[in-house]
Design an enzyme around this catalytic site. Structure first.
Site, PDB file in Angstrom:
ATOM      1  N   ASN A   1       0.715  -1.194  -0.110  1.00  0.00           N
ATOM      2  CA  ASN A   1      -0.036   0.030  -0.037  1.00  0.00           C
ATOM      3  C   ASN A   1       0.797   1.275   0.180  1.00  0.00           C
ATOM      4  OD1 ASN A   1       0.670  -0.777   2.848  1.00  0.00           O
ATOM      5  ND2 ASN A   1      -0.900   0.358   3.427  1.00  0.00           N
ATOM      6  N   ILE A   2       0.220   2.290  -0.530  1.00  0.00           N
ATOM      7  CA  ILE A   2       0.864   3.497  -0.684  1.00  0.00           C
ATOM      8  C   ILE A   2       0.092   4.590  -0.428  1.00  0.00           C
ATOM      9  CG2 ILE A   2       2.444   5.050  -2.296  1.00  0.00           C
ATOM     10  CD1 ILE A   2       2.825   2.534  -4.353  1.00  0.00           C
ATOM     11  N   GLU A   3       0.336   5.361   0.753  1.00  0.00           N
ATOM     12  CA  GLU A   3      -0.782   6.212   1.178  1.00  0.00           C
ATOM     13  C   GLU A   3      -0.413   7.681   0.747  1.00  0.00           C
ATOM     14  OE1 GLU A   3      -1.184   5.664   5.356  1.00  0.00           O
ATOM     15  OE2 GLU A   3      -2.152   3.802   4.856  1.00  0.00           O
TER      16      GLU A   3
ATOM     17  N   GLU B   1      -3.019  -4.537  -2.833  1.00  0.00           N
ATOM     18  CA  GLU B   1      -3.608  -5.621  -3.875  1.00  0.00           C
ATOM     19  C   GLU B   1      -3.692  -4.963  -5.253  1.00  0.00           C
ATOM     20  OE1 GLU B   1      -4.907  -4.888  -1.001  1.00  0.00           O
ATOM     21  OE2 GLU B   1      -6.270  -6.296  -0.333  1.00  0.00           O
TER      22      GLU B   1
ATOM     23  N   CYS C   1      -4.122   0.717  -2.345  1.00  0.00           N
ATOM     24  CA  CYS C   1      -4.020  -0.698  -1.746  1.00  0.00           C
ATOM     25  C   CYS C   1      -2.899  -1.495  -2.241  1.00  0.00           C
ATOM     26  CB  CYS C   1      -5.474  -1.270  -1.638  1.00  0.00           C
ATOM     27  SG  CYS C   1      -6.486  -0.624  -0.448  1.00  0.00           S
TER      28      CYS C   1
ATOM     29  N   CYS D   1     -11.007  -3.089  -4.154  1.00  0.00           N
ATOM     30  CA  CYS D   1      -9.754  -3.913  -4.449  1.00  0.00           C
ATOM     31  C   CYS D   1     -10.424  -5.452  -5.209  1.00  0.00           C
ATOM     32  CB  CYS D   1      -8.876  -4.242  -3.739  1.00  0.00           C
ATOM     33  SG  CYS D   1      -7.603  -3.140  -3.180  1.00  0.00           S
TER      34      CYS D   1
ATOM     35  N   CYS E   1     -10.337  -4.741   0.551  1.00  0.00           N
ATOM     36  CA  CYS E   1     -11.395  -3.861   0.479  1.00  0.00           C
ATOM     37  C   CYS E   1     -12.241  -3.874  -0.862  1.00  0.00           C
ATOM     38  CB  CYS E   1     -10.964  -2.206   0.663  1.00  0.00           C
ATOM     39  SG  CYS E   1     -10.260  -1.877  -1.164  1.00  0.00           S
TER      40      CYS E   1
HETATM   41  N1  THU Z   1      -5.204  -1.395   2.637  1.00  0.00           N
HETATM   42  C1  THU Z   1      -4.461  -2.273   1.663  1.00  0.00           C
HETATM   43  O1  THU Z   1      -3.528  -2.040   1.222  1.00  0.00           O
HETATM   44  N2  THU Z   1      -5.277  -3.581   1.676  1.00  0.00           N
HETATM   45  C2  THU Z   1      -6.495  -3.964   2.137  1.00  0.00           C
HETATM   46  O2  THU Z   1      -6.823  -4.960   1.906  1.00  0.00           O
HETATM   47  C3  THU Z   1      -6.943  -3.093   3.253  1.00  0.00           C
HETATM   48  C4  THU Z   1      -6.164  -2.022   3.466  1.00  0.00           C
HETATM   49  C5  THU Z   1      -4.679  -0.478   3.227  1.00  0.00           C
HETATM   50  C6  THU Z   1      -5.031   0.917   2.613  1.00  0.00           C
HETATM   51  C7  THU Z   1      -4.660   2.015   3.707  1.00  0.00           C
HETATM   52  O3  THU Z   1      -3.035   2.277   3.261  1.00  0.00           O
HETATM   53  C8  THU Z   1      -4.424   0.908   4.960  1.00  0.00           C
HETATM   54  O4  THU Z   1      -4.375  -0.283   4.429  1.00  0.00           O
HETATM   55  C9  THU Z   1      -5.413   1.277   6.017  1.00  0.00           C
HETATM   56  O5  THU Z   1      -6.782   1.074   5.577  1.00  0.00           O
END
Ligand code: THU
Length: 143
Positions: A43-45, A56, A54, A97, A94
């Site tokens: 994941n990259i915020e 995935e 996310c 995804c 989520c």
């Molecule tokens: N996130 C994912 O990368 N994949 C998931 O299946 C659930 C959530 C990430 C999004 C965000 O960066 C962090 O987790 C918290 O929600």
């Protein structure tokens, strides 16, 4: 060799480099193509939160960019940044995804593998995409 272990291991490795300074929740994923290539992602915020990506979708988009269009399975691992090789819980994908995977993956055969570590591979939970996204709308619905 069964790909489950390799996928979980790749997802755990990818998770180490996740960029999650805001949620502090690091996720790793790895997807395997129909011709057995593995693409990891994390994941990259973003400071403005909503553009965050996310794990995935990072994995899937990397593979799609490389020309792949058919996939067998994805492994997902996630947890607080303080957790390392053994995670306290499963990290289900989520809704966004699930729908994005639906674009490229056969819901009846594509597998979503949820894991907490690579040591006890029998602890994995494995679902078809159909189970996680029933009655889905996909490319076929557009005729
Ligand atoms: N996130 C994912 O990368 N994949 C998931 O299946 C659930 C959530 C990430 C999004 C965000 O960066 C962090 O987790 C918290 O929600």
């Amino acid at each position: 060799m069964d790909y489950t272990y390799l996928l979980v291991k790749a997802a755990l490795d990818a998770r180490k480099n996740a960029y999650a300074p805001y949620s502090k929740f690091k996720v790793g994923a790895s997807i395997i193509t129909s011709d057995n290539r593995i693409y990891p992602g994390f994941n990259i915020e973003c400071a403005s939160y909503s553009p965050s990506n996310c794990a995935e979708r990072t994995a899937l988009f990397r593979a799609v960019y490389e020309g792949h269009r058919e996939f067998k399975a994805i492994a997902v691992v996630g947890g607080n940044e303080n957790e390392n090789e053994t995670l306290s819980d499963y990290c289900p994908p989520c809704g966004v995804c699930r729908q994005t995977l639906r674009e490229f993956c056969n819901p009846e055969s594509f597998k979503v593998i949820l894991a907490k570590n690579a040591e006890n591979i029998n602890d994995c939970k494995i679902f078809t995409l159909e189970r996680l996204l029933p009655l889905s709308f996909g490319p076929q619905n557009l005729g």
